[in-house]
Design an enzyme around this catalytic site. Sequence first.
Site, PDB file in Angstrom:
ATOM      1  N   GLY A 161       0.766  -1.230   0.000  1.00 37.53           N
ATOM      2  CA  GLY A 161       0.000   0.000   0.000  1.00 37.53           C
ATOM      3  C   GLY A 161       0.802   1.288   0.000  1.00 37.53           C
ATOM      4  N   ASP A 162       2.099   1.216   0.285  1.00 35.49           N
ATOM      5  CA  ASP A 162       2.977   2.400   0.245  1.00 35.49           C
ATOM      6  C   ASP A 162       4.360   1.949  -0.203  1.00 35.49           C
ATOM      7  OD1 ASP A 162       3.955   4.972   0.512  1.00 35.49           O
ATOM      8  OD2 ASP A 162       4.146   4.890   2.689  1.00 35.49           O
ATOM      9  N   LEU A 163       4.384   1.226  -1.319  1.00 33.53           N
ATOM     10  CA  LEU A 163       5.580   0.471  -1.696  1.00 33.53           C
ATOM     11  C   LEU A 163       6.526   1.305  -2.565  1.00 33.53           C
ATOM     12  CD1 LEU A 163       6.887  -2.230  -1.179  1.00 33.53           C
ATOM     13  CD2 LEU A 163       5.784  -3.114  -3.218  1.00 33.53           C
ATOM     14  N   TRP A 164       7.078   2.360  -1.981  1.00 33.29           N
ATOM     15  CA  TRP A 164       8.170   3.044  -2.670  1.00 33.29           C
ATOM     16  C   TRP A 164       9.481   2.377  -2.268  1.00 33.29           C
ATOM     17  CZ3 TRP A 164      11.863   6.728  -0.587  1.00 33.29           C
ATOM     18  CH2 TRP A 164      11.776   6.894   0.794  1.00 33.29           C
ATOM     19  N   ASN A 207      10.823   1.747   1.287  1.00 38.05           N
ATOM     20  CA  ASN A 207      10.152   0.766   2.144  1.00 38.05           C
ATOM     21  C   ASN A 207      10.500  -0.667   1.768  1.00 38.05           C
ATOM     22  OD1 ASN A 207       8.987   2.684   3.759  1.00 38.05           O
ATOM     23  ND2 ASN A 207       7.046   2.722   2.650  1.00 38.05           N
TER      24      ASN A 207
END
Length: 261
Positions: free
Chosen positions: A166-169, A172
């Site tokens: 869900g916040d896979l930059w 991370n």
Amino acid sequence: MRITDDLGASHGWRLRRGVLDDGREVFAKNGTASEVFAAEAAGLRWLGEAIAVPEVIEVGPDRLVLSWVRQEPPSAGAAERFGRALARLHRAGAESFGAPWPGFIAELPMDNSPASDWPSFYGERRVLPFLRLARLPAADVALVERVVDRLAEVSGPAEGPARIHGDLWSGNVLWSGGGGVLIDPAAHGGHRETDLAMLDLFGLPYLDRMLGAYREEWPPAEGWRERVPLHQLHPLLVHVVLYGGGYRESLMNAVRRVLAL
């Protein structure tokens, strides 16, 4: 816990490295009491059923303590292993679009209440709430709202809810143990193309090798590359909210590309 390193601050949280009485190295995050640490812990445990994540050692209203991840340089092989692992994570699925815990991205709350389909979830739980926070000009708001109106049309073949970070930059993804270890999730049942689009937005070492291995494990639906800007709308709106108008041009470029589909 004995603190060994002060790692600075992020989003109002104090970050530290420490050692427990039994000798285990840990990472500790402290801040004002809220639901964010419990949500992060729940997401890590859920993702950890299918992919490498740090162990949750302790969680409280004002703190989160995780096992320390020993990092190593990225490599093509590690990226390929991560690609296959990410596909297996997505394939593990979720009960619905959404999650049974509160959602957060950085310090910003997100609505994780279930939705019956992904276009509804994405429009009502992700895009529109952050559009209201973004303070964009009226003409920009109208264009984003046009995208929301067309979500069912432009989102590609329907898929069931995937288990996504869900916040896979790239920040991370920690490289360790010959693959990728996921941290700082905004985990929920979502669309797997969202994770792929986030990696594309800010880059990942050996991204092409990672995507190639992902496709071998579980090919995305036809046309997924053309839908990357659609899945980037929410993270770009988040960046407008957090960091201001410097991301407006990137956001509106993505909007125009979606409207051209």
